[in-house]
Design a protein around this motif. Structure first.
Motif: not given
Length: 374
Positions: A312-322, A350-351, A302-309
């Motif tokens: 939502f792309l429908g079939h998938e979600i992209l998370l931009y992480l710190e 985010p946040g 496990r890693l804990r990483l803050p979400v910047r952005m």
């Protein structure tokens, strides 16, 4: 059709710019090879060297069994499709298709037969009497491809032919290009900056950087085993995440430092080149799909990483992480990109903090200079 070979080819322009450096590659008869890379990497120059629109300053260009360095463009038996269509606006589609055949002195009946056959293959028969201004972008591109097709050349050269089309039309036309190439068995060299086009079209893909081939292989092997950090980060949408980290040997495995967090690595995923050594600095590579929900993969920590952005792309979600440590973008060494994770559902906002694990089997290891460690 014919094979194409470039043997240690170089191109330096009069101002001293080295566009192509000691480049060697082979394209088999009937193969579709894609040249891909960032703007200014030399891919269009390679195409122009094959076509004879530029003269090589070193090395040999072969089409079939013959060197063509001293052969003019008209004698190389190649047809080129450009990104700007290059159709004659005062001619109908039929006139544009027949023009190269008229220049070669073919009779009217043969010109008509070839033009209508090309139009049938490309689905533009009903457009033969229209002028380019009455066509959509996709129809113009088909007409430009038809003008190359009627010549029945030994080699097709395509220079970013879809870049002026909208995204939906690009997907449709590239599928048509792939189907047409399979049907004709035509030797084709295709240039693009869009790595999605490269990965979906090419039998093999050559990744260029600064006029040098970084790696050439089948798309799935390029994706699974990139030869260096540049190829790893360039291919994929988004590309591979690259983290500067330090790994330490420990009983039964290794430990990777990720800032205040640590990840245990099974001994079998760490390259043999690192075995037997002490703590070492590496670039740790993980593709966005290498981040998984904890418990979703055996051995994932496990890693804990803050979400910047969050996208939502429908079939998938992209998370931009710190990122927990510094990251690397080989194309822009002065930037530190966020980590990108690809998830199917349940992604935080985010946040918030993402609770994720790394799939140990999805990790790649590179030396600090970017070379792959095997």
């Amino acid at each position: 059709m014919a094979a194409v070979a470039l043997e240690r080819v170089a191109k330096t322009f009069p101002d001293g710019t080295a566009a192509v450096r000691d480049l060697s590659l082979e394209v088999a008869d009937g193969e579709l090879v894609v040249l891909v890379g960032p703007s200014g990497c030399g891919k269009s120059t390679v195409l122009r060297l094959i076509a004879g629109l530029e003269a090589a300053t070193g090395g040999t260009v072969r089409i079939g069994d013959r060197p063509v360095n001293d052969t003019g463009p008209g004698e190389r038996d190649v047809a080129m499709v450009f990104q700007n269509y290059a159709l004659y606006p005062h001619m109908t589609v039929r006139g544009n298709l027949e023009f190269p055949l008229r220049m070669r002195g073919l009779g009217r009946a043969e010109r008509r037969r070839r033009a209508e056959e090309a139009a049938r293959l490309l689905g533009i028969t009903e457009l033969l009497e229209r002028r380019p201004k009455a066509l959509s972008g996709g129809q113009r591109q088909r007409a430009a491809m038809g003008r190359a097709l009627v010549r029945e050349p030994a080699v097709f050269l395509m220079d970013e032919p879809l870049s002026n089309l909208d995204a939906k039309l690009r997907v449709r036309i590239r599928a048509e290009i792939a189907a047409l190439q399979r049907r004709l068995g035509a030797t084709t060299i295709y240039v693009t900056h869009d790595q999605a086009e490269a990965m979906t079209l090419g039998h093999r893909v050559a990744v260029l950087r600064d006029g040098v081939v970084q790696q050439m292989d089948a798309p799935d092997r390029l994706y699974a085993a990139p030869s260096n950090a540049f190829v790893a980060a360039f291919l994929g949408s988004p590309g591979m995440n690259l983290l500067r980290t330090r790994i330490h040997p420990e009983a039964g495995g290794w430990r990777a430092e990720l800032g205040a967090q640590e990840v245990t690595l099974p001994v079998e995923v760490v390259p043999a080149a690192l075995a037997g050594g002490g703590p070492q600095e590496v670039l740790l590579g993980v593709r966005p799909e290498g981040f998984v929900v904890p418990g979703g993969v055996e051995g994932g920590e496990r890693l804990r990483l803050p979400v910047r952005m969050r996208e939502f792309l429908g079939h998938e979600i992209l998370l931009y992480l710190e990122p927990p440590v510094s990251t690397v973008d080989p194309e822009s060494p002065d930037t530190a990109p966020p980590l990108v994770a690809r998830l199917e559902k349940g992604a935080p906002q985010p946040g918030e903090v993402a609770d994720l694990a790394l799939d140990p089997g999805a990790l790649h290891f590179f030396a600090p200079d970017g070379a792959r460690l095997d």
